[in-house]
Scaffold this motif. Structure first.
Motif, PDB file in Angstrom:
ATOM      1  N   ARG A  13       0.826  -1.219   0.000  1.00 32.46           N
ATOM      2  CA  ARG A  13       0.000   0.000   0.000  1.00 32.46           C
ATOM      3  C   ARG A  13       0.858   1.267   0.000  1.00 32.46           C
ATOM      4  O   ARG A  13       0.494   2.275  -0.617  1.00 32.46           O
ATOM      5  CB  ARG A  13      -0.946   0.023   1.193  1.00 32.46           C
ATOM      6  N   ALA A  14       2.001   1.220   0.697  1.00 29.50           N
ATOM      7  CA  ALA A  14       2.886   2.390   0.741  1.00 29.50           C
ATOM      8  C   ALA A  14       3.466   2.683  -0.646  1.00 29.50           C
ATOM      9  O   ALA A  14       3.595   3.847  -1.033  1.00 29.50           O
ATOM     10  CB  ALA A  14       3.999   2.168   1.762  1.00 29.50           C
ATOM     11  N   ILE A  15       3.796   1.655  -1.404  1.00 32.12           N
ATOM     12  CA  ILE A  15       4.269   1.858  -2.778  1.00 32.12           C
ATOM     13  C   ILE A  15       3.119   2.363  -3.641  1.00 32.12           C
ATOM     14  O   ILE A  15       3.269   3.302  -4.420  1.00 32.12           O
ATOM     15  CB  ILE A  15       4.875   0.558  -3.355  1.00 32.12           C
ATOM     16  N   GLN A  16       1.968   1.750  -3.483  1.00 39.47           N
ATOM     17  CA  GLN A  16       0.792   2.114  -4.269  1.00 39.47           C
ATOM     18  C   GLN A  16       0.425   3.583  -4.078  1.00 39.47           C
ATOM     19  O   GLN A  16       0.048   4.271  -5.022  1.00 39.47           O
ATOM     20  CB  GLN A  16      -0.375   1.212  -3.865  1.00 39.47           C
ATOM     21  N   SER A  17       0.574   4.087  -2.851  1.00 38.51           N
ATOM     22  CA  SER A  17       0.219   5.475  -2.542  1.00 38.51           C
ATOM     23  C   SER A  17       1.330   6.467  -2.893  1.00 38.51           C
ATOM     24  O   SER A  17       1.122   7.669  -2.832  1.00 38.51           O
ATOM     25  CB  SER A  17      -0.104   5.612  -1.056  1.00 38.51           C
ATOM     26  N   GLY A  18       2.509   5.958  -3.237  1.00 34.79           N
ATOM     27  CA  GLY A  18       3.635   6.829  -3.560  1.00 34.79           C
ATOM     28  C   GLY A  18       4.469   7.231  -2.363  1.00 34.79           C
ATOM     29  O   GLY A  18       5.448   7.957  -2.500  1.00 34.79           O
ATOM     30  N   LYS A  19       4.112   6.765  -1.162  1.00 30.48           N
ATOM     31  CA  LYS A  19       4.866   7.109   0.044  1.00 30.48           C
ATOM     32  C   LYS A  19       6.193   6.365   0.116  1.00 30.48           C
ATOM     33  O   LYS A  19       7.152   6.854   0.702  1.00 30.48           O
ATOM     34  CB  LYS A  19       4.046   6.807   1.293  1.00 30.48           C
ATOM     35  N   LYS A  20       6.237   5.165  -0.435  1.00 28.84           N
ATOM     36  CA  LYS A  20       7.450   4.341  -0.383  1.00 28.84           C
ATOM     37  C   LYS A  20       8.065   4.283  -1.780  1.00 28.84           C
ATOM     38  O   LYS A  20       7.423   3.832  -2.730  1.00 28.84           O
ATOM     39  CB  LYS A  20       7.106   2.928   0.099  1.00 28.84           C
ATOM     40  N   THR A  21       9.315   4.751  -1.893  1.00 36.12           N
ATOM     41  CA  THR A  21      10.000   4.761  -3.186  1.00 36.12           C
ATOM     42  C   THR A  21      11.268   3.909  -3.185  1.00 36.12           C
ATOM     43  O   THR A  21      11.976   3.867  -4.181  1.00 36.12           O
ATOM     44  CB  THR A  21      10.348   6.202  -3.608  1.00 36.12           C
ATOM     45  N   VAL A  22      11.538   3.257  -2.052  1.00 32.39           N
ATOM     46  CA  VAL A  22      12.690   2.351  -1.963  1.00 32.39           C
ATOM     47  C   VAL A  22      12.239   1.044  -1.331  1.00 32.39           C
ATOM     48  O   VAL A  22      11.675   1.037  -0.241  1.00 32.39           O
ATOM     49  CB  VAL A  22      13.850   2.959  -1.128  1.00 32.39           C
ATOM     50  N   ILE A  72      20.037   6.377   3.675  1.00 33.54           N
ATOM     51  CA  ILE A  72      18.826   6.743   2.930  1.00 33.54           C
ATOM     52  C   ILE A  72      17.787   7.316   3.895  1.00 33.54           C
ATOM     53  O   ILE A  72      17.490   6.707   4.916  1.00 33.54           O
ATOM     54  CB  ILE A  72      18.254   5.509   2.195  1.00 33.54           C
ATOM     55  N   PRO A  73      17.195   8.472   3.566  1.00 40.35           N
ATOM     56  CA  PRO A  73      16.179   9.070   4.445  1.00 40.35           C
ATOM     57  C   PRO A  73      14.992   8.130   4.678  1.00 40.35           C
ATOM     58  O   PRO A  73      14.526   7.450   3.752  1.00 40.35           O
ATOM     59  CB  PRO A  73      15.735  10.322   3.684  1.00 40.35           C
ATOM     60  N   ALA A  74      14.497   8.099   5.907  1.00 44.81           N
ATOM     61  CA  ALA A  74      13.415   7.204   6.320  1.00 44.81           C
ATOM     62  C   ALA A  74      12.179   7.338   5.450  1.00 44.81           C
ATOM     63  O   ALA A  74      11.519   6.345   5.142  1.00 44.81           O
ATOM     64  CB  ALA A  74      13.056   7.456   7.784  1.00 44.81           C
ATOM     65  N   GLU A  75      11.853   8.564   5.017  1.00 41.34           N
ATOM     66  CA  GLU A  75      10.625   8.754   4.248  1.00 41.34           C
ATOM     67  C   GLU A  75      10.640   8.001   2.913  1.00 41.34           C
ATOM     68  O   GLU A  75       9.587   7.646   2.386  1.00 41.34           O
ATOM     69  CB  GLU A  75      10.310  10.239   4.032  1.00 41.34           C
ATOM     70  N   LYS A  76      11.816   7.712   2.372  1.00 39.76           N
ATOM     71  CA  LYS A  76      11.878   6.943   1.115  1.00 39.76           C
ATOM     72  C   LYS A  76      11.418   5.499   1.316  1.00 39.76           C
ATOM     73  O   LYS A  76      11.013   4.835   0.374  1.00 39.76           O
ATOM     74  CB  LYS A  76      13.284   6.982   0.521  1.00 39.76           C
ATOM     75  N   PHE A  77      11.504   5.017   2.557  1.00 44.65           N
ATOM     76  CA  PHE A  77      11.019   3.676   2.889  1.00 44.65           C
ATOM     77  C   PHE A  77       9.545   3.697   3.290  1.00 44.65           C
ATOM     78  O   PHE A  77       8.989   2.682   3.662  1.00 44.65           O
ATOM     79  CB  PHE A  77      11.834   3.066   4.041  1.00 44.65           C
ATOM     80  N   GLY A  78       8.940   4.891   3.251  1.00 46.09           N
ATOM     81  CA  GLY A  78       7.549   5.027   3.674  1.00 46.09           C
ATOM     82  C   GLY A  78       7.413   5.013   5.181  1.00 46.09           C
ATOM     83  O   GLY A  78       6.365   4.666   5.719  1.00 46.09           O
ATOM     84  N   GLU A 109      15.491   1.596  -5.655  1.00 40.72           N
ATOM     85  CA  GLU A 109      14.683   2.790  -5.854  1.00 40.72           C
ATOM     86  C   GLU A 109      13.737   2.521  -7.016  1.00 40.72           C
ATOM     87  O   GLU A 109      14.157   2.032  -8.067  1.00 40.72           O
ATOM     88  CB  GLU A 109      15.557   4.014  -6.120  1.00 40.72           C
ATOM     89  N   ILE A 110      12.458   2.870  -6.814  1.00 47.07           N
ATOM     90  CA  ILE A 110      11.434   2.519  -7.783  1.00 47.07           C
ATOM     91  C   ILE A 110      10.530   3.690  -8.119  1.00 47.07           C
ATOM     92  O   ILE A 110      10.402   4.646  -7.348  1.00 47.07           O
ATOM     93  CB  ILE A 110      10.569   1.344  -7.275  1.00 47.07           C
ATOM     94  N   GLU A 111       9.892   3.573  -9.275  1.00 47.52           N
ATOM     95  CA  GLU A 111       8.889   4.526  -9.732  1.00 47.52           C
ATOM     96  C   GLU A 111       7.650   3.722 -10.120  1.00 47.52           C
ATOM     97  O   GLU A 111       7.742   2.769 -10.906  1.00 47.52           O
ATOM     98  CB  GLU A 111       9.439   5.261 -10.948  1.00 47.52           C
ATOM     99  N   LEU A 112       6.517   4.082  -9.559  1.00 47.03           N
ATOM    100  CA  LEU A 112       5.273   3.367  -9.840  1.00 47.03           C
ATOM    101  C   LEU A 112       4.843   3.615 -11.281  1.00 47.03           C
ATOM    102  O   LEU A 112       4.736   4.744 -11.724  1.00 47.03           O
ATOM    103  CB  LEU A 112       4.184   3.840  -8.870  1.00 47.03           C
ATOM    104  N   LEU A 113       4.598   2.510 -12.006  1.00 46.73           N
ATOM    105  CA  LEU A 113       4.136   2.616 -13.388  1.00 46.73           C
ATOM    106  C   LEU A 113       2.650   2.335 -13.517  1.00 46.73           C
ATOM    107  O   LEU A 113       1.945   2.990 -14.260  1.00 46.73           O
ATOM    108  CB  LEU A 113       4.903   1.616 -14.279  1.00 46.73           C
ATOM    109  N   PHE A 114       2.196   1.308 -12.789  1.00 43.68           N
ATOM    110  CA  PHE A 114       0.792   0.915 -12.910  1.00 43.68           C
ATOM    111  C   PHE A 114       0.271   0.419 -11.563  1.00 43.68           C
ATOM    112  O   PHE A 114       0.779  -0.569 -11.048  1.00 43.68           O
ATOM    113  CB  PHE A 114       0.627  -0.184 -13.961  1.00 43.68           C
ATOM    114  N   PRO A 115      -0.706   1.137 -11.021  1.00 40.28           N
ATOM    115  CA  PRO A 115      -1.265   0.705  -9.736  1.00 40.28           C
ATOM    116  C   PRO A 115      -2.188  -0.459  -9.964  1.00 40.28           C
ATOM    117  O   PRO A 115      -2.531  -1.228  -9.214  1.00 40.28           O
ATOM    118  CB  PRO A 115      -2.030   1.902  -9.228  1.00 40.28           C
TER     119      PRO A 115
END
Length: 115
Positions: A13-22, A72-78, A109-115
């Motif tokens: 869910r954190a990746i899906q919402s964009g909060k987690k980028t690593v 790595i800053p904590a926020e990148k891990f959501g 490190e990731i970028e969401l392409l398709f939820p």
């Protein structure tokens, strides 16, 4: 190349919402095949009824999870709480210290392409 991995609900869910980028993994033989610009299809556990597609934008290896968390800053891990001790303890419930010592750790490190 497309890779497949599984995630529990909270990180999914954190990746899906964009909060987690690593995403965090061991740098084991399966993860050594990852390359920048490859894609990963994440399947949500336990039901495996939802999927996310992400693009790998950067790969960083570290000897230990602690060194990763210090770099790595904590926020990148959501994560809101920046308590490194708690994060190390938590990751060791998934990956043992022995496996960490054997393989090292990998920050994807990731970028969401398709939820």
């Amino acid at each position: 190349m497309e890779h497949k991995m599984k995630l529990y609900e909270e990180p999914f869910r954190a990746i899906q919402s964009g909060k987690k980028t690593v995403e965090i993994r061991l740098h084991d033989p399966k993860r050594r095949k990852l390359k920048e610009n490859d894609t990963i299809e994440f399947t949500k556990l336990p039901s495996e009824d939802e999927k996310l597609l992400v693009k790998i934008t950067k790969l960083c290896t570290y000897p230990t999870f602690r060194e990763m968390f210090e770099d790595i800053p904590a926020e990148k891990f959501g994560i809101v709480d920046n308590n490194i001790e708690k994060r190390v303890e938590s990751i060791h419930t998934l990956y043992s210290p022995a496996r960490e010592q054997e393989w090292g750790s990998l920050a994807i490190e990731i970028e969401l392409l398709f939820p």
